[in-house]
Design a protein around this motif. Sequence first.
Motif, short mmCIF file in Angstrom:
data_model
loop_
_atom_site.label_atom_id
_atom_site.label_comp_id
_atom_site.label_asym_id
_atom_site.label_seq_id
_atom_site.Cartn_x
_atom_site.Cartn_y
_atom_site.Cartn_z
N VAL A 1 -4.37 6.99 -1.67
CA VAL A 1 -3.74 5.69 -1.40
C VAL A 1 -3.91 4.78 -2.61
O VAL A 1 -5.01 4.67 -3.17
N ASP B 1 -3.46 0.81 -3.63
CA ASP B 1 -3.29 -0.56 -3.14
C ASP B 1 -2.91 -1.46 -4.31
O ASP B 1 -3.50 -1.36 -5.39
N THR C 1 0.95 5.57 0.05
CA THR C 1 0.22 6.79 0.36
C THR C 1 1.04 7.98 -0.09
O THR C 1 2.23 8.11 0.25
N ARG D 1 0.84 -1.19 0.00
CA ARG D 1 0.00 0.00 0.00
C ARG D 1 0.88 1.24 0.00
O ARG D 1 1.83 1.33 0.78
#
Length: 468
Positions: A289, A291, A4, A2
């Motif tokens: 974000v 993923d 950010t 992940r």
Amino acid sequence: MRLTSLGHAAVLVDTGSERILFDPWLTQRLDRFWEHHPALPDDLVARVLDEGVDYVVFSHHHFDHHHYPSLHRLVDGADVDFDDSPRQSAGVTCIYPAGPVPPQLTASGLGHQAIAWTLRRFGFEHLHPVTPGDTVTLGGATLRTFPSAVSFPEMSVLVHNQDAAVMLCGDSLLHEDTVAAFARDDAPRLDALFVPAHSISPPGVLTERRSVSDPDAARARAIANFDRYVSTLPATVTVPSSFGWRISGDTGRDYDWCNRTIFPFTPVQAMARLDELGRDGLLWGPGQVIDITGGKATLVDGPVAPDGYDFDALYAEVTLDPTTPVPPFDASLDRYGHQSRPAPDLLRDLLDRLVATDYWYRALDNGSGRHVISLYEDDGSESSYLLDLVADRVTRLGDGPARGHLAGGEGWTEIAAATLEAMLHADLLFGSSFGLWASDGVLLSAVFHHPAFYTRHVERELREATTR
């Protein structure tokens, strides 16, 4: 895995076993000239980094990637609460490129910053320099580094584990070693590629405040750089990146003309180019974000929703418009702060700080070393002075701008006394352009890009932090 966004090139990568922070610039303003665009949400840094980080990775030493106020923020924990986390700042490992070419001492972007010295000065204990091309094994992930085609240590980094592979290129220039590595049969797979949409300024606009002369050529160069990255690194999804700032000086002077004259290729334009090339891409901004699961990269809920930005509108604010006029430099308007010292004292200080700079050595070599400088003072007057580097002397020539007092062969500088005073007090980071606007040479750059000027800034940050 992940990821950010913290704006510009700053990214937190959570591999599931370690949290890796890349190129931390964690404040809204970089300095008194540049700021994040899109703006950082007020509580973003605290929310994203509250659990701490295990590694901080720097692609290179420039101020927008190795931002010492942000480094101090990480250690100090004023806004990022490491105290309640099992990961303490003293345990953070910093990874950065070193050698074989040292940083340039007078390059723009504070090119003289010494990463290791700064990290130590701000309390980081675990330093891991790498030569670009090295591979670093972490707990559950591996960092494979690639060199940049520049004349100082810089690297792109491939982060991979058993689940995902992501390459963050910062604003590196594509190196032939990277091209060769991805031309091999065993080339790394890439689920996501963060590639620079380079803000290559048309020649002379920022340095000499000249109008854009050939916008098509400037944009063609930027597109060629982008295309070469995209064709070399076949990723499932490509993210135009390292383009998260704009000029917004806090001096009361309007510098928006810069934003209309220096960015020939924005991320929105890069997305259109990806579509032309048949490649999948996406845009993201601070707090969003991505993923990566099963080889697919998607925007998911985070501090900022997947649809939280209108990128067309945001990047329209920094899109090249060749019709935008570039105003001439005016020392009475392009100024900062207030004058508290007499002009001769300021110039004496400037002359002292020129000693041992490249400019000083060259002046002594050619036997001249004479420069005429005028200071526009807070009372509205303007006086010119002769700086004699060989004789180590400041002589008043009379009233009026420097160019009216040239006898032949001297360089000239015209600047507000208040701005010069702020610079001398290590209170102003305008980069190379401001010094060149005010002069026909590099006299100011020689002083304000010298390592001593940078170290004074670091020490000033440390002193002020104790009073906050």
